[in-house]
Design an enzyme around this catalytic site. Structure first.
Site, PDB file in Angstrom:
ATOM      1  CG  ASP A   8      -1.676   1.183   1.465  1.00  0.00           C
ATOM      2  OD1 ASP A   8      -2.441   1.522   0.563  1.00  0.00           O
ATOM      3  OD2 ASP A   8      -1.541   1.827   2.523  1.00  0.00           O
ATOM      4  CG  ASP A  10      -1.440   7.750   0.421  1.00  0.00           C
ATOM      5  OD1 ASP A  10      -0.330   8.149   0.045  1.00  0.00           O
ATOM      6  OD2 ASP A  10      -2.495   8.057  -0.136  1.00  0.00           O
TER       7      ASP A  10
HETATM    8  P1  B16 Z   1      -6.765   9.968  -3.956  1.00  0.00           P
HETATM    9  P2  B16 Z   1      -3.659   4.085  -0.084  1.00  0.00           P
HETATM   10  C1  B16 Z   1      -5.550   5.983  -0.162  1.00  0.00           C
HETATM   11  O1  B16 Z   1      -4.265   5.550  -0.476  1.00  0.00           O
HETATM   12  C2  B16 Z   1      -5.540   6.884   1.065  1.00  0.00           C
HETATM   13  O2  B16 Z   1      -5.163   6.176   2.224  1.00  0.00           O
HETATM   14  C3  B16 Z   1      -6.928   7.445   1.271  1.00  0.00           C
HETATM   15  O3  B16 Z   1      -6.954   8.300   2.400  1.00  0.00           O
HETATM   16  C4  B16 Z   1      -7.358   8.207   0.000  1.00  0.00           C
HETATM   17  O4  B16 Z   1      -8.674   8.716   0.134  1.00  0.00           O
HETATM   18  C5  B16 Z   1      -7.288   7.256  -1.200  1.00  0.00           C
HETATM   19  O5  B16 Z   1      -5.980   6.737  -1.292  1.00  0.00           O
HETATM   20  C6  B16 Z   1      -7.639   7.931  -2.487  1.00  0.00           C
HETATM   21  O6  B16 Z   1      -6.654   8.895  -2.782  1.00  0.00           O
HETATM   22  O7  B16 Z   1      -7.777  10.984  -3.552  1.00  0.00           O
HETATM   23  O8  B16 Z   1      -5.352  10.504  -4.025  1.00  0.00           O
HETATM   24  O9  B16 Z   1      -7.142   9.227  -5.203  1.00  0.00           O
HETATM   25  O10 B16 Z   1      -3.559   4.052   1.406  1.00  0.00           O
HETATM   26  O11 B16 Z   1      -4.582   3.037  -0.677  1.00  0.00           O
HETATM   27  O12 B16 Z   1      -2.303   4.128  -0.772  1.00  0.00           O
HETATM   28 MG    MG Z   2      -2.872   3.161   3.311  1.00  0.00          MG
END
Ligand code: B16
Ligand code: MG
Length: 217
Positions: A8, A10
């Site tokens: 993953d 974030d």
């Molecule tokens: P975006 P991951 C996720 O990333 C985030 O944890 C989450 O908080 C966010 O809403 C989602 O990506 C979508 O992100 O708005 O940049 O498309 O943890 O799956 O890497």
């Molecule tokens: Mg994450």
């Protein structure tokens, strides 16, 4: 032994929490919706629109689909501007060394992220061309806890799910990995999730999990 590790982004490879928070806070303030770190916490690993739906739980009025799309676009514009602050210094030595060690051991490495900004974030932290495959918010139709993002990552790598280990910081992500038939190592708040196969208190403990595993092919 595992043949690949799917990360993953974030909350695992780097932290964008504060930027998500600031961007959603700006939107929530404009709509007069109460928003704090507790609500922000619930957005981890959840897609952009689903995140906004959670924020809207405290919104009294109705909102059309078009308005929702426009507010999420606004959030993303603010978020992307903030992401420009990210640097190679936002990738920790521990994470980089662990990734390099896994690769030297012959494992394939991929990203499995819900984010549509994954490519940009990877570039900012100096990992633009690093991974063997990137599966992210741009190539999926269903977000975590659906396993699609991880199954696509495995497919891009040419590996079976059972030969892959997923590393996740969110419950929805752990559920996605298990639903896809993969093992999962949890970091951060996801260690509370009983479904995970390994609980890591530091990122580098991943090396032990991979080494000691009798799972995988
Ligand atoms: P975006 P991951 C996720 O990333 C985030 O944890 C989450 O908080 C966010 O809403 C989602 O990506 C979508 O992100 O708005 O940049 O498309 O943890 O799956 O890497
Ligand atoms: Mg994450």
């Amino acid at each position: 032994k595992y043949q690949a590790v799917i990360f993953d982004l974030d909350g695992v490879i780097c932290s964008t929490d504060q930027y998500h928070y600031q961007a959603w806070k700006a939107v929530a303030d404009e709509l007069n919706i109460p928003f704090d770190e507790t609500v922000n916490h619930r957005l981890r690993g959840v897609s952009r629109m689903e995140s906004f739906e959670i924020i809207l739980e405290k919104y009294d009025a109705e909102m059309s689909r078009e308005e929702k799309v426009s507010w999420t676009e606004k959030k993303n514009t603010i978020y992307k501007e903030l992401l420009k602050n990210m640097r190679t210094a936002d990738l920790s030595e521990e994470v980089k060394t662990t990734l390099d060690t896994l690769r030297a051991q012959g494992l394939l490495l991929a990203i499995g992220s819900s984010s549509k900004n994954a490519g940009f974030i990877l570039k900012q932290i100096g990992l633009g061309d690093y991974f063997d495959a990137v599966s992210d918010g741009n190539n999926i139709t269903k977000s975590k806890p659906d396993p699609e993002v991880f199954l696509k990552a495995a497919k891009y790598l040419g590996k079976e799910p059972k030969d892959c280990l997923v590393v996740e910081d969110a419950k929805a992500g752990v559920q996605a990995a298990k639903a896809g038939g993969m093992d999962c190592a949890a970091v951060g708040e996801a260690v509370k999730c009983k479904l995970a196969d390994y609980q890591l208190s530091t990122f580098s403990q991943l090396l032990e999990a991979v080494k000691n595993s009798t799972k995988g092919a």
